[in-house]
Enzyme design. Sequence first.
Site, mmCIF file in Angstrom:
data_model
loop_
_atom_site.group_PDB
_atom_site.id
_atom_site.type_symbol
_atom_site.label_atom_id
_atom_site.label_comp_id
_atom_site.label_asym_id
_atom_site.label_seq_id
_atom_site.Cartn_x
_atom_site.Cartn_y
_atom_site.Cartn_z
ATOM 1 N N CYS A 284 9.710 -8.500 0.726
ATOM 2 C CA CYS A 284 10.574 -8.022 -0.357
ATOM 3 C C CYS A 284 9.911 -7.021 -1.284
ATOM 4 O O CYS A 284 10.328 -5.866 -1.334
ATOM 5 C CB CYS A 284 11.108 -9.212 -1.145
ATOM 6 N N ASN B 115 13.340 -7.241 -8.518
ATOM 7 C CA ASN B 115 12.123 -7.298 -7.697
ATOM 8 C C ASN B 115 11.083 -6.289 -8.173
ATOM 9 O O ASN B 115 9.889 -6.566 -8.176
ATOM 10 C CB ASN B 115 12.465 -7.060 -6.215
HETATM 11 P P1 NAD Z 1 14.910 -11.471 8.721
HETATM 12 O O1 NAD Z 1 14.306 -10.349 9.457
HETATM 13 O O2 NAD Z 1 14.165 -12.766 8.635
HETATM 14 O O3 NAD Z 1 16.353 -11.801 9.310
HETATM 15 C C1 NAD Z 1 17.273 -10.845 9.663
HETATM 16 C C2 NAD Z 1 18.063 -11.366 10.839
HETATM 17 O O4 NAD Z 1 19.155 -10.482 11.085
HETATM 18 C C3 NAD Z 1 17.262 -11.429 12.134
HETATM 19 O O5 NAD Z 1 17.331 -12.727 12.684
HETATM 20 C C4 NAD Z 1 17.929 -10.406 13.048
HETATM 21 O O6 NAD Z 1 17.886 -10.763 14.422
HETATM 22 C C5 NAD Z 1 19.341 -10.389 12.488
HETATM 23 N N1 NAD Z 1 20.090 -9.162 12.790
HETATM 24 C C6 NAD Z 1 19.665 -7.884 12.672
HETATM 25 N N2 NAD Z 1 20.656 -7.044 13.018
HETATM 26 C C7 NAD Z 1 21.715 -7.807 13.344
HETATM 27 C C8 NAD Z 1 23.035 -7.518 13.776
HETATM 28 N N3 NAD Z 1 23.453 -6.264 13.928
HETATM 29 N N4 NAD Z 1 23.867 -8.551 14.042
HETATM 30 C C9 NAD Z 1 23.447 -9.814 13.897
HETATM 31 N N5 NAD Z 1 22.210 -10.145 13.475
HETATM 32 C C10 NAD Z 1 21.363 -9.156 13.207
HETATM 33 O O7 NAD Z 1 15.204 -10.925 7.267
HETATM 34 P P2 NAD Z 1 15.296 -11.767 5.897
HETATM 35 O O8 NAD Z 1 13.930 -12.009 5.366
HETATM 36 O O9 NAD Z 1 16.219 -12.905 6.088
HETATM 37 O O10 NAD Z 1 15.973 -10.687 4.947
HETATM 38 C C11 NAD Z 1 17.324 -10.310 5.104
HETATM 39 C C12 NAD Z 1 17.732 -9.473 3.910
HETATM 40 O O11 NAD Z 1 17.627 -10.256 2.709
HETATM 41 C C13 NAD Z 1 16.839 -8.262 3.665
HETATM 42 O O12 NAD Z 1 17.604 -7.235 3.123
HETATM 43 C C14 NAD Z 1 15.851 -8.760 2.625
HETATM 44 O O13 NAD Z 1 15.307 -7.727 1.857
HETATM 45 C C15 NAD Z 1 16.736 -9.648 1.792
HETATM 46 N N6 NAD Z 1 16.032 -10.715 1.084
HETATM 47 C C16 NAD Z 1 14.982 -11.356 1.672
HETATM 48 C C17 NAD Z 1 14.348 -12.388 0.992
HETATM 49 C C18 NAD Z 1 13.184 -13.087 1.610
HETATM 50 O O14 NAD Z 1 12.476 -13.804 0.879
HETATM 51 N N7 NAD Z 1 12.926 -12.941 2.896
HETATM 52 C C19 NAD Z 1 14.804 -12.777 -0.278
HETATM 53 C C20 NAD Z 1 15.907 -12.128 -0.837
HETATM 54 C C21 NAD Z 1 16.511 -11.093 -0.141
#
Ligand code: NAD
Length: 464
Positions: free
Chosen positions: A294, A242
């Site tokens: 990200c 990234n």
């Molecule tokens: P997001 O905020 O859309 O989703 C995270 C989810 O986790 C939320 O629905 C939240 O309610 C849930 N959550 C938080 N704590 C929790 C717990 N203790 N128990 C159960 N559920 C819980 O985030 P995202 O965009 O899906 O990103 C998630 C991870 O993936 C991050 O580390 C991000 O950097 C990484 N990532 C994101 C992308 C992207 O394009 N969004 C791509 C690759 C990697």
Amino acid sequence: MGRNRLLSACQETDKVLNFENFILEFDMKSHNICVVGTGYVGLVTGTCLAEIGHRVVCVDSNKSKIRYLNAGKCPIYEPGLPELLKKNRKAGRIAFVDSIKDGIQHKGRRAQVVFIAVGTPPRPDGSADLSAIEAVAADVAKRMTDYTIFVDKSTVPVETGEWVKKTIERINKRGVPYDIASNPEFLAEGSAVKDFMNPDRVVLGVSSKRAEKVLREIYAPLKGPILATDVKSAELIKHASNSFLATKISFINAVSRLCEKVGADVTDVAKGMGLDKRIGPSFLRPGIGFGGFCFPKDLEAFYWICNKKGYDFKLLQEVQAINKDQKQWALEQVSELLWNLGGKKIALWGLAFKPNTDDMRFAPSLDIVEGLKEHKVKIAAHDPVSMDNAKKVLKGLTFAKDPYAAAKGADCLILVTEWPQYKDLDLEKVRKSMRTPVFLDGRNLYDPAKMRKLGFDYRSVGRP
Ligand code: NAD
């Protein structure tokens, strides 16, 4: 049947993978999987793993999200996702629950593999907040009754796996066998389903042959190459990738600034660079800066962990600084084009951080709106899908029902997000409806000559 044979069998038939046939014909090993976190990554991961034949239970602590999902709705905008969700719910391969207890033991089936896909947001000092990762690891450790693989899918700094291991060790007094693994996700919002199903690579950071075998089985139906590494290297691959992509964007943005000063065209410069196979054309598109959940946070978190480990990765700070400058550049252009801003009306087209997503997290539009508000301008904005999310974070502006309504009576129009549908608008109608036809194209969506011929006072990024 080995993975290569499976793949070549599919290629021989020259068909797009039909995973249901695949499972039947090739006796794919189906696993019980729990995915914790149903955000952009968790929901796509869970749905796609179900689509390739696994039995998936998705967990989220946000109860209203789970209720929404159980009502058959899709909480995020992601092309192709609602259809896959519907299909796999119907087939009984995916379920949604609001506790880890129900996620790892569901209808008599125990999940051997737990994917952790919770958020890792930035803390004020730039480091990643890993409290959700710890909470999930602890909760699963408390409840596991047999061999379990903790797979981190969230983006985390190197050595997070070791912390997860320590967390499990402190709780797992009964000595239930387990492994930790890192399986970073590279999907991009807007093309997440396609990216997951057709990965450039699947990275498996593993701590044992046993975990590697299970994870290879899980991903066997996908075509992309699998790279198995140790856990720390896998964690680093994600942050380094990234940060490298963000560096490419900032690099071309910096080049665009020089182009403006000398009257060169950054599009041609980027094309000429990109034709070199060692460089490649992607991520060489100039604009008013990158955003999203990200790049900004991963750059910061990567810089932070490098520093903590004793290496000052100065390049990353410069990448961030150039990105910040780019948004400032956009605001300066508006001032230059309009002279006095007070009381004038500015229209924004596009609010999401990029097209094909409703995600407003760290979107450049947030900085643009804040900067404009300092000049007491009136702002009218439009976005094809992110308006509901935008309303939660942007105050003091009008949200227009369509792009024409946003532009009506405006002194300047700024194209912030290059939604493809903005390309096909009746721009003659737009120009006529504006008070002054000043157009700042922050994503180089339009052709400068055509825009000027239409009568716009048109400016774009790094093009004469
Ligand atoms: P997001 O905020 O859309 O989703 C995270 C989810 O986790 C939320 O629905 C939240 O309610 C849930 N959550 C938080 N704590 C929790 C717990 N203790 N128990 C159960 N559920 C819980 O985030 P995202 O965009 O899906 O990103 C998630 C991870 O993936 C991050 O580390 C991000 O950097 C990484 N990532 C994101 C992308 C992207 O394009 N969004 C791509 C690759 C990697």
